[in-house]
Design an enzyme around this catalytic site. Structure first.
Site, PDB file in Angstrom:
ATOM      1  N   CYS A 127       0.806  -1.149   0.238  1.00  0.00           N
ATOM      2  CA  CYS A 127       0.282  -0.077   0.613  1.00  0.00           C
ATOM      3  C   CYS A 127       0.892   1.319  -0.106  1.00  0.00           C
ATOM      4  CB  CYS A 127      -1.041   0.276   1.294  1.00  0.00           C
ATOM      5  SG  CYS A 127      -2.053   0.834   0.895  1.00  0.00           S
ATOM      6  N   ASP A 196      -2.857   0.811  10.759  1.00  0.00           N
ATOM      7  CA  ASP A 196      -3.983   2.151  10.820  1.00  0.00           C
ATOM      8  C   ASP A 196      -4.516   2.208  12.282  1.00  0.00           C
ATOM      9  OD1 ASP A 196      -4.189   1.335   7.452  1.00  0.00           O
ATOM     10  OD2 ASP A 196      -5.485   3.164   7.993  1.00  0.00           O
TER      11      ASP A 196
HETATM   12  C1  RUB Z   1      -3.363   3.192   4.105  1.00  0.00           C
HETATM   13  C2  RUB Z   1      -2.873   2.271   4.839  1.00  0.00           C
HETATM   14  C3  RUB Z   1      -1.755   2.676   4.911  1.00  0.00           C
HETATM   15  C4  RUB Z   1      -1.942   2.796   7.014  1.00  0.00           C
HETATM   16  C5  RUB Z   1      -0.706   3.209   7.733  1.00  0.00           C
HETATM   17  O1  RUB Z   1      -4.703   2.228   3.813  1.00  0.00           O
HETATM   18  O2  RUB Z   1      -3.356   0.868   4.649  1.00  0.00           O
HETATM   19  O3  RUB Z   1      -0.962   1.341   5.578  1.00  0.00           O
HETATM   20  O4  RUB Z   1      -3.251   3.575   6.794  1.00  0.00           O
HETATM   21  O5  RUB Z   1       0.514   4.509   6.370  1.00  0.00           O
HETATM   22  P1  RUB Z   1      -5.379   3.496   2.789  1.00  0.00           P
HETATM   23  P2  RUB Z   1       0.718   6.151   6.655  1.00  0.00           P
HETATM   24  O6  RUB Z   1      -5.013   4.652   1.461  1.00  0.00           O
HETATM   25  O7  RUB Z   1      -6.722   3.318   2.723  1.00  0.00           O
HETATM   26  O8  RUB Z   1      -6.527   4.535   3.867  1.00  0.00           O
HETATM   27  O9  RUB Z   1       2.208   5.505   7.699  1.00  0.00           O
HETATM   28  O10 RUB Z   1       0.987   7.238   6.690  1.00  0.00           O
HETATM   29  O11 RUB Z   1      -0.367   6.403   8.680  1.00  0.00           O
END
Ligand code: RUB
Length: 309
Positions: A127, A196
């Site tokens: 992701c 998340d």
């Molecule tokens: C994004 C996702 C990321 C986490 C952590 O999902 O799963 O791995 O949110 O991100 P989506 P960060 O695109 O559905 O929001 O490290 O930037 O907080």
């Protein structure tokens, strides 16, 4: 509802603003701005409107506890203020402090996590996580020669953001489709993903497909690291609350008319990875084991963690 609250929650819901850290900062900032521009009458009116604004913001995406923690940090203590002005100023400064400390946490995680990366390592990420990318880019900045494989991350294809960011940083990066994960694992030395939400017993909730990376990594004994600011730890899970896994519209998966009407489409966007597949969680408070999440949470939040309504 104030424009800033409506606009920000809409942008979080439609994923114009996405990623657990970014939505937390956007949510907290919007609450701070709401307080700063509040032109109502009494302290009581403000507190009631603040509560509605916070509820609206938190409901924009259900899975990432970072959003809840960001918004709660912004409103904390407002109900103890003795005047409207004091309450407004407190919320504004709380919001500013949350944004600053959460951005700093991402930088701290980058420097702690980069120590896990060795010269010549090939890394897999999933992701688009700012925390995980911070670690990878910091290792590169330190002069370590590394390669990265990044998953496409259907259906939103956040992997395109990831490979663009890494390529623009000068890192050797390869895009793979999600179902190639087990096949490429033989080339991988370490996995770094974001979070998340992390439950009190160390279960990771992250983008759908994270758990299959973890399984494939376990099979080949490839270390699996989670990069997570501590505001991704969920206090509610101490009390046994389950994390809501967001399901999004089927239009994200199939175009209208692409499949017969009687076909059902299921589109969960996060999954859970048990702590036994996680080698370590890299936080701004240091590297911890999944089994230590509860202790860190209690230490950081103190008695307030048990003040759940
Ligand atoms: C994004 C996702 C990321 C986490 C952590 O999902 O799963 O791995 O949110 O991100 P989506 P960060 O695109 O559905 O929001 O490290 O930037 O907080």
């Amino acid at each position: 509802m104030a424009d800033i609250i409506e606009d920000t929650s809409r942008q979080i819901a439609d994923m114009t603003i996405r990623g657990a850290g970014k939505i937390a900062r956007a949510g907290a900032s919007a609450i701070g701005e709401f307080a700063g521009s509040y032109r109502g009458g009494s302290l009581e009116d403000f507190l009631a409107d603040l509560k509605s604004a916070a509820d609206r913001m938190i409901s924009s995406r259900p899975t990432a506890v970072s959003l809840w923690n960001g918004v709660q940090s912004a409103v904390r203590g407002a109900d103890g203020a003795s005047s409207l002005e004091e309450a407004r100023a407190l919320v504004e400064s709380n919001a500013r402090r949350f944004v600053e400390s959460s951005s700093k946490a991402v930088q701290t995680i980058a420097s702690i996590g980069a120590k896990r990366i060795r010269e010549g390592d090939t890394i897999l990420t999933h992701c688009n996580s700012s925390a995980a990318l911070g670690v990878i880019k910091e290792a590169h900045r330190q002069g370590k020669s590394i390669k990265v494989y990044a998953t496409e991350s259907r259906p939103w294809r956040q992997g395109i953001l990831t490979v663009t960011d890494l390529a623009e940083s000068g890192i050797d990066v390869t895009l793979v489709i999600d179902s190639a994960v087990r096949s490429v694992m033989k080339r991988i030395d370490k996995v770094f993903v974001g979070a998340d939400t992390i439950t009190s017993d160390g279960v990771l909730i992250n983008k759908i497909g994270t758990s299959q990376l973890a399984l494939a990594a376990e099979e080949r004994r490839v270390p699996f690291y989670v990069c997570a600011e501590t505001y991704k730890f969920s206090p509610m899970t101490i009390f046994g609350d389950m994390v809501t896994i967001e399901e999004r519209d089927i239009s994200e998966v199939v175009k209208p008319g692409e499949v017969p009407d009687q076909v059902k489409v299921f589109n969960p966007v996060f999954d859970s990875t048990p702590g036994k597949y996680i080698d370590a969680i890299i936080t701004e408070a240091g590297m911890i084991s999944p089994g230590s999440v509860y202790d860190v949470m209690v230490r950081q939040l103190g008695g307030s963690v048990f003040a759940k309504e």
